[in-house]
Enzyme design. Structure first.
Site, PDB file in Angstrom:
ATOM      1  N   TYR A 165      43.600  37.934  44.177  1.00 45.26           N
ATOM      2  CA  TYR A 165      43.301  37.444  42.827  1.00 45.26           C
ATOM      3  C   TYR A 165      43.439  38.580  41.811  1.00 45.26           C
ATOM      4  CZ  TYR A 165      40.687  35.363  38.938  1.00 45.26           C
ATOM      5  OH  TYR A 165      40.319  34.880  37.708  1.00 45.26           O
ATOM      6  N   LYS A 180      46.245  38.771  38.817  1.00 53.58           N
ATOM      7  CA  LYS A 180      45.862  38.732  37.398  1.00 53.58           C
ATOM      8  C   LYS A 180      46.347  39.993  36.664  1.00 53.58           C
ATOM      9  CE  LYS A 180      43.877  34.688  37.081  1.00 53.58           C
ATOM     10  NZ  LYS A 180      44.405  33.624  36.202  1.00 53.58           N
TER      11      LYS A 180
END
Ligand SMILES: C[S@@+](CC[C@H](N)C(=O)[O-])C[C@H]1O[C@@H](n2cnc3c(N)ncnc32)[C@H](O)[C@@H]1O
Length: 495
Positions: free
Chosen positions: A401, A405
């Site tokens: 994640y 991002k």
């Protein structure tokens, strides 16, 4: 036909017309013998309420409250944190009206100021108070003084409106040989206002006549006299004050992952600011439910199903929007997923899945919307990145994640610089940890405590904390901003 009045208003009306005003005056409870006909009444009350709505007033001033019918009518249209100051000479009326104000959920917005209205105006001006709407309905001989004081002392907000009752005064303002003091006072008042270059006035023959008076922007003459720098800063760019420049009227937007949480809040915010909104989600039911919410609020909307990790879904999504609304001006690429695992255990499957939605999916959306926008020569792309692009949130482990991002930020920076010369701005928003129902589960409680100790603001983000940012980035007000990562995390990345 005029809409029904509320129960508290009906009660107030009844209580007023049934009261023995002559008796209370005789008993010395009021200075003057107040005629019950003073009351504003149903239709005028509803007109005042409508005016508050139309002006989007937040702060209202009433001069001459009597039994509060007009005050409560207007308060009913104010937002929850709106405020109405009601000036009244007679202390008895405050006692009379308070029990009914207390019964209405809107009564708490009203503050009654007892005393001469001119004294109250001075007090308000000294405190720097300003109002969006002023209703003048007290002693006629003083109307002109109230009006002058309000305009000379900036008690009326830039776009504010003054509404004046009794401007026709039973037609006596037009009688040449009238000796009636009130009629003459109103005639003088009407003439003064009609010659005042600071305002525009319209008189409406409703009941005893109401004047609606709008404050105008400063004239060229007053700019010259005051040696004003009459530029875009003074006038507002293209004549629009800053809040109007945040409006998105006529724009077409889409939001992915809009079936819940941040995406849903973005969809509502863009729609409230004036855009038509396509609500996109993998879950058809959720997309349609949120689209329905927007429709209920009068926002043109469209529910669309798309899995943004699939190129064909992304193409179809953009095509459907262009087909329905003729273009795309605002692309809000918000859909994303998060899976937790220790880095040494992160499977390639987890990594690929995360990247295929968070980075590859976001890229495909940027590209599909970007192609339309580049042709249009105009577009605003807003990607949802994360505070995890800056810091490594802990103690939870979310390598894929965080890395995806960080990729969204670099994607944003690259597109933001590559496309700006063709009118397409690309920015991203990095929220901190957002308060969702999931977070309140028993097993996550210790984690939440830990996070809170890392957040200077002392709380998690609410989805509503992010709404202004998406409107700003979608609007012309942010035209010079591109490739930017707007971090909204209560200061967490700074500790
Ligand atoms: C026409 S009534 C107001 C009706 C009210 N706006 C309504 O909605 O029903 C006029 C009120 O102005 C008050 N008033 C008169 N002179 C005043 C003054 N100098 N300062 C404050 N209030 C005054 C009177 O006591 C009276 O209650």
């Amino acid at each position: 036909m005029t809409s029904q009045e509320s129960e508290p208003l009906a009660e107030l009306y009844e209580k007023t017309v049934c009261h023995d005003w002559a008796k209370v005056h005789k008993e010395g409870k009021t200075m003057f013998c107040l005629p019950k006909e003073c009351i504003t009444g149903h239709v005028e009350g509803q007109v005042l309420k409508m005016l508050v709505h139309m002006c989007k007033a937040q702060r209202v001033l009433e001069i001459g409250m009597f039994t509060g019918y007009g005050a409560l009518s207007m308060a009913e249209a104010l937002p929850e944190d709106g405020r109405l100051i009601a000036c009244e000479l007679e202390p008895y009326l405050k006692e009379f009206v308070q029990p009914i104000f207390d019964k209405s959920s809107h009564g708490k917005k009203i503050t009654v100021k007892i005393g001469s209205a001119l004294d109250t105006l001075k007090e308000l001006a000294e405190a720097g108070d300003q109002f969006d709407l002023v209703f003048i309905d007290a002693d006629k001989g003083n109307y002109i003084n109230y009006y002058k004081f309000i305009l000379d002392n900036n008690l009326l907000h830039m776009d504010g409106v003054i509404c004046v009752d009794n401007c026709l005064f039973k037609g006596r303002v037009y009688l040449q040989d009238s000796k009636d003091d009130n009629g003459l006072a109103l005639r003088e008042f009407n003439e003064f206002v009609s010659k005042d270059p600071r305002v525009q006035q319209v008189m409406i023959p409703l009941r005893d006549g109401i004047s609606i008076i709008r404050r105008l922007p400063p004239s060229q003459d007053s700019c010259t006299i005051n040696r004003v720098t009459n530029d875009d800063v003074f006038r507002g760019l293209r004549g629009k004050p800053i809040l109007d420049r945040l409006r998105l009227d006529g724009r077409v937007a889409y939001v992915t992952g809009a079936g819940q949480g941040i995406g849903r809040a973005f969809a509502h915010a863009l729609g409230e600011a004036g855009a038509k909104v396509a609500v996109v989600d993998m879950d058809q039911g959720k997309a349609e439910t949120v689209a329905q919410e927007l429709t209920l609020k009068g926002i043109p909307s469209l529910g669309l199903t798309a899995d943004i990790s699939k190129p064909e879904d992304v193409e179809k999504m953009v095509e459907a929007i262009v087909c329905k609304w003729g273009g795309v001006h605002i692309a809000c690429n918000n859909a994303g997923i998060n899976m937790n695992s220790a880095s040494e255990d992160t499977s390639l499957e987890e990594w690929d899945k995360t990247f295929s939605v968070n980075l590859r999916g976001t890229f495909m959306c940027c590209q599909a919307a970007g192609r339309v926008m580049l042709k249009q020569g105009y577009g605003k792309i807003i990607n949802t990145a994360s505070m995890a692009s800056l810091i490594v949130p802990h103690p939870q482990k979310q390598l894929a994640y965080n890395t995806s991002k960080a990729g969204v930020v670099k994607l944003t920076q690259t597109l933001g610089t590559e496309w700006i010369d063709r009118g397409v701005r690309v920015n991203c928003i990095s929220p901190g940890i957002v308060d969702t129902p999931l977070i309140h589960s028993e097993c996550l409680r210790p984690l939440v405590q830990r996070w809170l100790s890392d957040i200077p603001a002392g709380r998690l983000a609410h989805v509503t904390d992010l709404q202004a940012a998406v409107v700003y980035l979608a609007s012309d007000a942010s035209d010079y901003m591109t490739g930017h990562n707007l971090v909204i995390e209560g200061g967490q990345s700074l500790w």
